[in-house]
Design a protein around this motif. Sequence first.
Motif, PDB file in Angstrom:
ATOM      1  N   ASP A 179       0.812  -1.221   0.000  1.00 43.32           N
ATOM      2  CA  ASP A 179       0.000   0.000   0.000  1.00 43.32           C
ATOM      3  C   ASP A 179       0.843   1.268   0.000  1.00 43.32           C
ATOM      4  N   GLY A 180       2.175   1.127  -0.129  1.00 40.58           N
ATOM      5  CA  GLY A 180       3.048   2.291  -0.196  1.00 40.58           C
ATOM      6  C   GLY A 180       3.517   2.805   1.145  1.00 40.58           C
ATOM      7  N   THR A 181       3.109   2.175   2.243  1.00 42.45           N
ATOM      8  CA  THR A 181       3.533   2.627   3.560  1.00 42.45           C
ATOM      9  C   THR A 181       4.497   1.634   4.184  1.00 42.45           C
ATOM     10  N   ARG A 182       5.222   2.084   5.167  1.00 43.91           N
ATOM     11  CA  ARG A 182       6.133   1.226   5.928  1.00 43.91           C
ATOM     12  C   ARG A 182       5.469   0.933   7.265  1.00 43.91           C
ATOM     13  N   PRO A 183       5.696  -0.257   7.831  1.00 40.45           N
ATOM     14  CA  PRO A 183       5.119  -0.551   9.140  1.00 40.45           C
ATOM     15  C   PRO A 183       5.664   0.395  10.214  1.00 40.45           C
ATOM     16  N   VAL A 184       4.844   0.701  11.195  1.00 37.95           N
ATOM     17  CA  VAL A 184       5.277   1.550  12.306  1.00 37.95           C
ATOM     18  C   VAL A 184       6.254   0.744  13.158  1.00 37.95           C
ATOM     19  N   PRO A 185       7.417   1.302  13.480  1.00 36.58           N
ATOM     20  CA  PRO A 185       8.388   0.575  14.302  1.00 36.58           C
ATOM     21  C   PRO A 185       7.891   0.393  15.735  1.00 36.58           C
ATOM     22  N   THR A 186       8.504  -0.545  16.430  1.00 31.89           N
ATOM     23  CA  THR A 186       8.239  -0.766  17.855  1.00 31.89           C
ATOM     24  C   THR A 186       9.584  -0.703  18.576  1.00 31.89           C
ATOM     25  N   PRO A 187      10.076   0.509  18.815  1.00 28.45           N
ATOM     26  CA  PRO A 187      11.408   0.660  19.407  1.00 28.45           C
ATOM     27  C   PRO A 187      11.462   0.267  20.883  1.00 28.45           C
ATOM     28  N   ALA A 188      12.679  -0.038  21.325  1.00 27.70           N
ATOM     29  CA  ALA A 188      12.933  -0.289  22.748  1.00 27.70           C
ATOM     30  C   ALA A 188      12.634   0.992  23.530  1.00 27.70           C
ATOM     31  N   ALA A 189      12.508   0.875  24.843  1.00 32.75           N
ATOM     32  CA  ALA A 189      12.084   1.993  25.703  1.00 32.75           C
ATOM     33  C   ALA A 189      12.940   3.250  25.524  1.00 32.75           C
TER      34      ALA A 189
END
Length: 162
Positions: free
Chosen positions: A29-39
């Motif tokens: 869909d042209g978007t990148r997944p939202v990251p889930t960064p460390a705290a």
Amino acid sequence: MSAFSRRILCLPAAALLTAAAGCSFSDSDGTRPVPTPAAAAAGMCRTLQGHLPGTVDGLDRSSTGPDSDFAADWGDPAVQLRCGVARPTVLTPGSEHYNPTADAVDVNGVTWLLEKQDDGYRFTTTGRKAFVELTVPGKYAPEVNALTDLAGAVKKSVPSEL
């Protein structure tokens, strides 16, 4: 200072873009997944979100992706920023594509790894305590004013490792 940090190219952005190589950066869909960064990275990313400009490379902030403290978009097609992404494979020792001397550019005190994609470019900060990624669709290339527009916010929010 790593060998990568020492190999910052001082060529004009257009020349750097011409020399870059890589693969596709978008989901279907042209978007990148939202990251889930460390705290720790998440805290820096939330701070970055508060410093992001409303306009990047003349493009207004848009909402093509999910609302998140770790992502932002400008324009259509979207210039997409993601904060707290994983270390790029080209900078990961032992990965198939590891290249510690990959091309980078310094823009206003922020170093960005550059990678040519199928339809544009991906830039990822280096030498910072969290990785910030910016994808720029080919429609806007070879202009990279987005890096200039975002450098101040990155410097204020994501400290240097050096």
